[in-house]
Design a protein around this motif. Sequence first.
Motif, PDB file in Angstrom:
ATOM      1  N   VAL A 185      -7.171  -1.268  -0.162  1.00 24.94           N
ATOM      2  CA  VAL A 185      -6.188  -1.042  -1.239  1.00 24.94           C
ATOM      3  C   VAL A 185      -5.204  -2.047  -1.253  1.00 24.94           C
ATOM      4  O   VAL A 185      -4.462  -2.298  -0.167  1.00 24.94           O
ATOM      5  N   GLN A 210      -8.268   3.556  -6.138  1.00 24.15           N
ATOM      6  CA  GLN A 210      -9.161   2.662  -5.552  1.00 24.15           C
ATOM      7  C   GLN A 210     -10.196   3.614  -4.962  1.00 24.15           C
ATOM      8  O   GLN A 210     -11.443   3.235  -5.086  1.00 24.15           O
ATOM      9  N   ASP A 216      -2.114   4.552  -6.236  1.00 24.67           N
ATOM     10  CA  ASP A 216      -2.952   3.572  -6.306  1.00 24.67           C
ATOM     11  C   ASP A 216      -4.009   3.396  -5.511  1.00 24.67           C
ATOM     12  O   ASP A 216      -5.228   3.169  -5.519  1.00 24.67           O
ATOM     13  N   ALA A 217      -3.837   4.055  -4.213  1.00 24.52           N
ATOM     14  CA  ALA A 217      -4.895   4.503  -3.278  1.00 24.52           C
ATOM     15  C   ALA A 217      -6.006   5.179  -3.700  1.00 24.52           C
ATOM     16  O   ALA A 217      -7.302   5.257  -3.752  1.00 24.52           O
ATOM     17  N   GLN A 276      -1.576  -2.520   1.023  1.00 30.03           N
ATOM     18  CA  GLN A 276      -1.533  -1.107   1.547  1.00 30.03           C
ATOM     19  C   GLN A 276      -2.703  -1.114   2.570  1.00 30.03           C
ATOM     20  O   GLN A 276      -3.528  -1.730   2.747  1.00 30.03           O
TER      21      GLN A 276
END
Length: 287
Positions: free
Chosen positions: A50, A139, A135-136, A53
């Motif tokens: 990610v 992904q 966002d993770a 992160q």
Amino acid sequence: MRRLPALLSTALFLVSGALAGAGGARAEVPAGPASTRRDAVLVRDVEIPVPGQPAVRAYLVRPAHPGRPDRLAGVLALHWFEPGRVNQDRTEFLAEATALAGRGVVSVLPQLSFPWAADPVGDARDRAAVSAQLDAVGQAWRRLLAEPGVDPARTAVVGHDYGAMYAADLASREPGVRAAVLLAPDATWANWFDLYGLRLPAGERAAYRAVFAGLDPVDVVGRLGAGAYLQFAAEDRFVGPTTRVAFAAAAPEARVSLYPGEEHDLGGSRVRDDRVAWLADRLALAG
């Protein structure tokens, strides 16, 4: 719902046909090869990069010997948050993913981290934390689509509790998400963060809710139309009639099931069977 640090095992879970029928039971084996086969199901412990992160740990579950390797369905499964419960992590849907693999489904089950591993603080940093987690999740969704053989037109996201809220937000930002099963979501991020942690003064609550403008699940779930399936528990102490009514108004085309006698964990076999049947219809599953 107070925070309990998420515990990630470095072991692989060896998933058998017995596990798939055990309602979440699991057998743990020492960490070894990157994958293990049994009963034609392949389970892998993977890391998903990610940007900006730490990588996300996830289970990847797929048929070991698919009959149509170029025609696999895909499911992203997002777990719930319930401190003290052994399945409030990426193992929650592992048995279900194993059973679905036998019907030609690839599943990705990522470990979520907010608010599992960090508490809300009561300001714009909480929106940033939700956005980072989203966002993770995005992904993990793209990792599912990249898996060989997965048909992007036959994919869905399943989520429970906070996982359901992230699932709704994912569907709002990823046009490719056409189907979602949402188990016991709250309507807004601010409500749970405040009610079970922050306990803000009454005069600050409206401003805090405004922090999440555009991210609240009840405001974005309507994009899915008939592609949404909402499962609620009649005895849920966290999600009550007001929340259910709000979702019904926001997503009038969605299928909705309310289960008498069920609590927030929605762990009954009927709940699971209804969910799997709906997914089988939406994704045109074999068997």
